[in-house]
Scaffold this motif. Structure first.
Motif, PDB file in Angstrom:
ATOM      1  N   ARG A 126     -13.624   6.300   1.280  1.00  0.00           N
ATOM      2  CA  ARG A 126     -12.208   6.255   0.921  1.00  0.00           C
ATOM      3  C   ARG A 126     -11.454   5.240   1.769  1.00  0.00           C
ATOM      4  O   ARG A 126     -10.461   5.559   2.424  1.00  0.00           O
ATOM      5  CB  ARG A 126     -11.567   7.630   1.016  1.00  0.00           C
ATOM      6  N   VAL A 185      -6.725  -1.942  -5.282  1.00  0.00           N
ATOM      7  CA  VAL A 185      -6.433  -0.532  -5.572  1.00  0.00           C
ATOM      8  C   VAL A 185      -6.866  -0.192  -6.994  1.00  0.00           C
ATOM      9  O   VAL A 185      -7.401   0.887  -7.248  1.00  0.00           O
ATOM     10  CB  VAL A 185      -4.941  -0.229  -5.327  1.00  0.00           C
ATOM     11  N   ALA A 227       0.833  -1.203   0.000  1.00  0.00           N
ATOM     12  CA  ALA A 227       0.000   0.000   0.000  1.00  0.00           C
ATOM     13  C   ALA A 227       0.871   1.258   0.000  1.00  0.00           C
ATOM     14  O   ALA A 227       0.565   2.234  -0.707  1.00  0.00           O
ATOM     15  CB  ALA A 227      -0.937  -0.010   1.207  1.00  0.00           C
ATOM     16  N   ALA A 228       1.969   1.243   0.752  1.00  0.00           N
ATOM     17  CA  ALA A 228       2.864   2.397   0.774  1.00  0.00           C
ATOM     18  C   ALA A 228       3.525   2.596  -0.592  1.00  0.00           C
ATOM     19  O   ALA A 228       3.683   3.739  -1.044  1.00  0.00           O
ATOM     20  CB  ALA A 228       3.931   2.211   1.852  1.00  0.00           C
ATOM     21  N   TRP A 239       0.663   6.793  -6.819  1.00  0.00           N
ATOM     22  CA  TRP A 239      -0.640   7.378  -7.147  1.00  0.00           C
ATOM     23  C   TRP A 239      -1.070   8.374  -6.072  1.00  0.00           C
ATOM     24  O   TRP A 239      -1.469   7.987  -4.975  1.00  0.00           O
ATOM     25  CB  TRP A 239      -1.696   6.272  -7.260  1.00  0.00           C
ATOM     26  N   PRO A 240      -1.049   9.665  -6.376  1.00  0.00           N
ATOM     27  CA  PRO A 240      -1.497  10.661  -5.402  1.00  0.00           C
ATOM     28  C   PRO A 240      -2.994  10.550  -5.085  1.00  0.00           C
ATOM     29  O   PRO A 240      -3.447  11.054  -4.063  1.00  0.00           O
ATOM     30  CB  PRO A 240      -1.201  12.004  -6.071  1.00  0.00           C
ATOM     31  N   ASP A 241      -3.759   9.877  -5.953  1.00  0.00           N
ATOM     32  CA  ASP A 241      -5.192   9.694  -5.690  1.00  0.00           C
ATOM     33  C   ASP A 241      -5.447   8.846  -4.448  1.00  0.00           C
ATOM     34  O   ASP A 241      -6.556   8.855  -3.906  1.00  0.00           O
ATOM     35  CB  ASP A 241      -5.875   9.015  -6.882  1.00  0.00           C
ATOM     36  N   LEU A 242      -4.439   8.108  -3.985  1.00  0.00           N
ATOM     37  CA  LEU A 242      -4.609   7.237  -2.817  1.00  0.00           C
ATOM     38  C   LEU A 242      -4.348   7.960  -1.498  1.00  0.00           C
ATOM     39  O   LEU A 242      -4.407   7.344  -0.435  1.00  0.00           O
ATOM     40  CB  LEU A 242      -3.677   6.022  -2.923  1.00  0.00           C
ATOM     41  N   GLU A 243      -4.053   9.257  -1.582  1.00  0.00           N
ATOM     42  CA  GLU A 243      -3.834  10.042  -0.363  1.00  0.00           C
ATOM     43  C   GLU A 243      -5.117  10.055   0.471  1.00  0.00           C
ATOM     44  O   GLU A 243      -6.183  10.400  -0.020  1.00  0.00           O
ATOM     45  CB  GLU A 243      -3.433  11.474  -0.720  1.00  0.00           C
ATOM     46  N   VAL A 255      -6.630   7.425   1.682  1.00  0.00           N
ATOM     47  CA  VAL A 255      -7.368   6.160   1.604  1.00  0.00           C
ATOM     48  C   VAL A 255      -6.880   5.256   2.734  1.00  0.00           C
ATOM     49  O   VAL A 255      -5.676   5.070   2.935  1.00  0.00           O
ATOM     50  CB  VAL A 255      -7.160   5.466   0.238  1.00  0.00           C
ATOM     51  N   ARG A 280       0.874   4.115  -2.852  1.00  0.00           N
ATOM     52  CA  ARG A 280       0.610   5.511  -2.481  1.00  0.00           C
ATOM     53  C   ARG A 280       1.689   6.428  -3.033  1.00  0.00           C
ATOM     54  O   ARG A 280       1.417   7.580  -3.375  1.00  0.00           O
ATOM     55  CB  ARG A 280       0.554   5.661  -0.965  1.00  0.00           C
TER      56      ARG A 280
END
Length: 147
Positions: free
Chosen positions: A93, A128, A53-54, A60-64, A66, A57
């Motif tokens: 989210r 994701v 997950a890290a 993909w900045p969209d996962l900020e 989440v 992240r």
């Protein structure tokens, strides 16, 4: 002079609770004092999920913001055609991964156990991708390209 039964029963129950073996004191850890404690399969699962997950992240900045959560199993995981391994909540989210279905149902038919780390990573990538509305192969461009 013989002890009374009451005193013997009390000392025996106290001995059982403290795990004192033959008066030698408490046992040390299996790994010894100089080695880190052993990690369980649950710990390995959590570390693999968190590191994957890290990594995603970072790409993909969209996962900020989440939240990646782990649960043992959902209340209703078995459907007619599939078993839920994760659940994506777009409005909240967050992505919830179900540890038991991932570990137990992703093994091969012949009883061979695949590398669990690879299985957990693939589930994280697919979850994701489901969250972002993309193909899992698009999440890490260039990572799977052979030189």
């Amino acid at each position: 002079m013989p002890r009374s039964r009451r005193v013997a029963a009390t000392s025996a129950s106290r001995r059982r609770l403290s795990r004192d073996r033959h008066g030698r004191g408490m046992r040390s850890a299996v790994t010894g004092p100089h080695l880190p404690p052993l990690r369980t399969r649950i710990d390995e699962f959590d570390v693999t999920l968190a590191s994957t997950a890290a990594y995603l992240r970072g790409l993909w900045p969209d996962l900020e913001g989440v939240a990646f959560q782990v649960a043992d199993a959902p209340a209703e995981a078995i459907h007619d055609d599939h078993v839920d391994r994760w659940r994506v909540y777009h409005d909240e989210r967050r992505i919830v991964f179900f540890r038991l279905p991932i570990v137990r149902f992703l093994r091969t038919q012949e009883g061979e156990e695949k590398d669990e780390r690879l299985l957990v990573e693939s589930c994280v990538f697919r979850a994701v991708a489901d969250f972002l509305g993309r193909d899992p192969w698009e999440l890490a461009p260039g990572r799977y390209r052979h030189l």
